[in-house]
Design an enzyme around this catalytic site. Structure first.
Site, short mmCIF file in Angstrom:
data_model
loop_
_atom_site.label_atom_id
_atom_site.label_comp_id
_atom_site.label_asym_id
_atom_site.label_seq_id
_atom_site.Cartn_x
_atom_site.Cartn_y
_atom_site.Cartn_z
N ASN A 48 36.07 -15.60 -7.58
CA ASN A 48 36.55 -16.59 -6.32
C ASN A 48 35.14 -16.45 -5.37
OD1 ASN A 48 37.21 -17.56 -3.85
ND2 ASN A 48 39.13 -15.87 -3.39
N GLU A 78 43.50 -13.53 2.37
CA GLU A 78 42.45 -14.94 3.41
C GLU A 78 43.70 -16.13 4.63
OE1 GLU A 78 38.85 -14.50 1.89
OE2 GLU A 78 39.16 -12.14 1.53
N LYS A 134 35.22 -17.89 -2.88
CA LYS A 134 35.33 -17.81 -1.75
C LYS A 134 34.45 -19.26 -1.16
CE LYS A 134 37.42 -13.27 -1.29
NZ LYS A 134 37.39 -12.76 -0.84
N GLU A 186 46.88 -8.24 -5.09
CA GLU A 186 45.33 -8.09 -4.39
C GLU A 186 45.63 -7.04 -3.36
OE1 GLU A 186 42.13 -10.88 -5.05
OE2 GLU A 186 43.16 -11.46 -3.83
N GLY A 213 37.07 -6.82 -0.46
CA GLY A 213 36.11 -6.89 0.33
C GLY A 213 35.44 -5.71 1.09
N HIS A 267 46.14 -16.91 -1.03
CA HIS A 267 44.89 -15.67 -1.12
C HIS A 267 45.23 -15.28 0.55
CE1 HIS A 267 41.55 -13.35 -0.34
NE2 HIS A 267 41.32 -13.82 -1.69
N SER A 278 37.91 -5.71 -4.93
CA SER A 278 36.31 -4.93 -5.23
C SER A 278 36.17 -4.26 -6.54
CB SER A 278 36.45 -3.82 -4.05
OG SER A 278 36.30 -4.02 -2.82
#
Ligand code: PGA
Length: 246
Positions: free
Chosen positions: A9, A97, A11, A164, A170, A95, A203
């Site tokens: 991904n 985010e 992003k 996730e 991250g 996701h 991560s």
């Protein structure tokens, strides 16, 4: 049979020029067969990456979102037909985010999943808990709740789930492989599908992939930061398979 899917991904990273250089670099590396690779790239790089991949069937292209309407006054959104026209086959939905910064809810996630499947795109549905939820002991309830609300009417045979944990995204703080395996197993039992692919994400790095993929419940990974480097992502695709005692 459960399929192994290693997804990157990107992003909001990489221009078209970066994307085509990356794809050439990835394709120049030997990749283990029988492992499906998906590159989830920005909308502006989709056509470039589809083109650069050519007829390498091991690698497919994914988008990072899809709107539920066929067309309309939805500034900044993208429709299924716009994606499939470019040769896109997968799409990330829900996701964390998107949920955190752009207000997506389980209800809109559900609509996006249904739209993706109606266009024969395979959605990668992301679920995961915050640190607060985990520390309060509510991880299981939270994740099963996200699944129940997100998956109404969704076909489990054309779907990937990515577990996730938000605190691991991250942050460099990887979820312990055995804990990731436990939650993925919980999701699998809840969905009662023998064939669904369930990934871990958060991560993932070249030095943690072997441990994660040795876990019996984990069928692949969704990789952010470490997928941006083609050599590192190739190492993730080429994880060393081993079996662990369960
Ligand atoms: P990360 O991102 O690998 O950079 O933690 C994972 C993701 O957001 O899918």
């Amino acid at each position: 049979m459960r399929q192994i899917v290693l997804a990157g991904n990107w992003k909001m990273h990489k221009t078209q020029a970066d994307a085509s250089a990356y794809t050439r670099a990835l394709l120049s590396q030997p990749l283990e067969p029988n492992r499906q690779v998906v590159l989830c790239v920005p909308f502006t790089a989709l056509a470039t990456v589809v083109d650069a991949i050519g007829n390498h069937t091991q690698i497919s292209v994914g988008a990072q979102n899809i709107h539920w309407a066929e067309h309309g006054a939805y500034t900044g959104e993208i429709s299924g037909a716009m994606l499939t026209e470019l040769g896109v086959r997968y799409v990330v939905v829900g996701h964390s985010e998107r949920r955190e910064y752009f207000g997506e809810t389980d209800a809109t996630v559900n609509q996006r999943l249904l739209a993706a499947q109606s266009h024969r795109l395979i959605p990668i549905l992301c679920v995961g808990e915050t640190k607060t939820i985990r520390e309060a002991g509510n991880t299981e309830t939270w994740i099963l709740g996200q699944l129940d609300a997100g998956l109404v009417g969704v076909d489990l045979d054309h779907l990937i789930i990515a577990y996730e944990p938000i605190w691991a995204i991250g942050t460099g703080e990887t979820c312990d492989a055995s804990e990731a395996n436990r939650v993925v197993g919980l999701i699998r039992r809840h969905l009662s599908s023998a064939t669904i692919t369930i990934q871990y994400g958060g991560s993932v790095r070249p030095d943690t992939i072997d441990d994660l993929m040795a876990q019996p419940e984990i069928d692949g990974v969704l990789v952010g930061g470490a997928s941006l480097d083609p050599a590192g992502f190739a190492r993730i695709i080429n994880y060393q398979a081993s079996t662990v005692a369960v």
